[in-house]
Design a protein around this motif. Structure first.
Motif, mmCIF file in Angstrom:
data_model
loop_
_atom_site.group_PDB
_atom_site.id
_atom_site.type_symbol
_atom_site.label_atom_id
_atom_site.label_comp_id
_atom_site.label_asym_id
_atom_site.label_seq_id
_atom_site.Cartn_x
_atom_site.Cartn_y
_atom_site.Cartn_z
ATOM 1 N N GLU A 105 -3.465 3.291 -7.576
ATOM 2 C CA GLU A 105 -2.722 2.091 -7.890
ATOM 3 C C GLU A 105 -2.479 1.389 -6.155
ATOM 4 O OE1 GLU A 105 1.928 0.596 -8.836
ATOM 5 O OE2 GLU A 105 1.212 2.437 -9.452
ATOM 6 N N GLU A 106 -2.203 2.511 -5.316
ATOM 7 C CA GLU A 106 -2.043 2.353 -4.018
ATOM 8 C C GLU A 106 -3.342 1.925 -2.972
ATOM 9 O OE1 GLU A 106 -1.310 5.281 -5.309
ATOM 10 O OE2 GLU A 106 0.944 5.107 -5.506
ATOM 11 N N MET A 108 -3.284 9.663 -0.803
ATOM 12 C CA MET A 108 -4.089 8.604 -1.478
ATOM 13 C C MET A 108 -5.193 9.177 -2.467
ATOM 14 S SD MET A 108 -2.879 5.278 -0.601
ATOM 15 C CE MET A 108 -4.227 4.351 -0.229
ATOM 16 N N LEU A 140 4.594 7.755 -0.071
ATOM 17 C CA LEU A 140 3.348 6.967 -0.244
ATOM 18 C C LEU A 140 3.836 5.364 -0.634
ATOM 19 C CD1 LEU A 140 0.342 6.713 0.080
ATOM 20 C CD2 LEU A 140 0.400 7.610 -2.521
ATOM 21 N N ARG A 141 4.455 5.215 -1.745
ATOM 22 C CA ARG A 141 4.851 3.790 -1.995
ATOM 23 C C ARG A 141 5.660 2.994 -0.889
ATOM 24 N NH1 ARG A 141 4.887 1.726 -7.091
ATOM 25 N NH2 ARG A 141 4.579 3.616 -7.924
ATOM 26 N N ASN A 179 1.845 12.923 -2.230
ATOM 27 C CA ASN A 179 1.947 11.697 -1.364
ATOM 28 C C ASN A 179 0.560 11.144 -0.985
ATOM 29 O OD1 ASN A 179 4.697 10.244 -1.761
ATOM 30 N ND2 ASN A 179 5.164 12.585 -1.795
ATOM 31 N N VAL A 212 2.804 2.300 1.499
ATOM 32 C CA VAL A 212 1.797 1.179 1.139
ATOM 33 C C VAL A 212 2.624 -0.056 1.418
ATOM 34 C CG1 VAL A 212 0.833 0.215 -0.692
ATOM 35 C CG2 VAL A 212 0.585 2.673 -0.349
#
Length: 335
Positions: free
Chosen positions: A82-83, A77, A21-22, A75, A25
């Motif tokens: 934060e994402e 949202m 996920l990080r 992972n 993004v």
């Protein structure tokens, strides 16, 4: 609310950072910035692009696919996380609207979602796919009638649907009835076992997006993902039988005008980037003059749609009055 009737829009065609996920993004922010640099006012991402479409549910038995459940959940949202804030800030900083396909995590459940951010970074709409398709129901929950909505924005009236929602006639009609001008269509990569399953391939799915534009008399920005080698390695684990079902590429992003023509410069099916086109909302009037299926071209005396657009809340909170506090049935139900 429109500030202009002519502007650029973009459909993303890119591989996700699968199950990361990080990293996903960061890649999404880069694509938002790229669209803004090209003068686009709206950018549309593929279906559950964060953290990537769960192709594994089509590739093997449920017991085998369980190995991906925890990582996919972790992972996904979360609204307000934060994402989410990072995407909102990218929209605000670049002055662009974003329609982002995400796996939405809410409590212990996941949903196929599209989050529409305004150019100010505020959320215009978070909507969920009304009915996940086939084996998608082993991963995702359902939306409700409030997810079939067209929102008035600074660009015009914008709606969103995911993948095979474009094959559901009644859902489409509910959208057409709201005078949609710009439609954000989110799709996965159109490569998975497409040789054996023609209906999952680009001809049928691009055709569905094109017909939506003609029926709805609107512009359709249809974004598809890619399968890259990194995602295939995670999914297939070097097994030739799985690799035979998980083809690389599958990018067929398109932008359609209300007359059904494909506009903008299309990319190769294995090429990452943006499909960008100039749209002119004044052309919608000409399309609707010929056929407006939810207006002058309808016959409500013969067929009509029943549309419940209210949220389907799973829990309703209420309190029971204390003993002796109610003196009559009229006070209990409200005068």
């Amino acid at each position: 609310m429109q500030s202009s009737r002519q502007f650029k829009v973009a459909a993303v065609q890119a591989a996700p950072a699968f199950l990361d996920l990080r990293a996903g993004v960061l890649k999404a922010v880069g694509l938002i910035e790229q669209a803004a640099r090209q003068g686009c006012k709206l950018v549309v991402f593929p279906e559950v692009w964060l953290p990537g479409y769960p192709n594994h549910i089509w590739m093997g038995p449920p017991a085998w696919a369980m190995q991906f459940v925890g990582r996919y959940f972790d992972n996904s949202m979360q609204a307000g996380g934060e994402e989410d804030r990072a995407i909102a800030e990218a929209a605000r900083r670049n002055g662009i609207q974003v329609s982002l396909g995400v796996s939405e995590r809410d409590g212990g459940s996941l949903y196929i979602a599209q989050w529409h951010y305004a150019e100010t970074g505020e959320i215009i709409k978070r909507r969920r796919k009304l009915k996940p398709t086939h084996v998608e129901r082993s991963v995702f929950g359902e939306g409700d009638g409030s997810d079939l909505v067209v929102n008035a924005t600074s660009l015009g009236r914008v709606g969103q649907l995911s993948c095979w929602e474009h094959l559901q006639p009644l859902s489409k009609y509910a959208m057409y009835s709201q005078n949609e001008e710009i439609h954000c269509g989110a799709w996965p990569a159109l490569s998975l076992i497409s040789d054996e399953a023609y209906a999952l391939g680009p001809t049928v799915n691009n055709g569905a997006a094109m017909i939506y534009a003609v029926e709805g008399g609107c512009f359709v920005v249809a974004a598809t993902a890619l399968v890259d080698e990194a995602q295939r390695d995670v999914l297939c684990q070097g097994q030739p039988m799985l690799e035979a079902m998980c083809h690389l590429g599958g990018g067929f992003s398109r932008i359609y005008a209300p007359d059904g023509r494909s506009i903008g410069a299309n990319l190769g099916s294995d090429e990452e980037g943006l499909v960008v086109a100039d749209i002119d909302l004044s052309l919608i009037a000409y399309a609707k003059a010929s056929a407006d299926p939810a207006g002058h071209y309808s016959r409500p005396d013969v067929t009509r749609l029943l549309f419940n657009n209210k949220p389907a809340r799973r829990v309703e909170y209420f309190s029971v009055p204390a003993e002796g506090a109610v003196t009559s049935s009229f006070e209990l139900i409200g005068k």
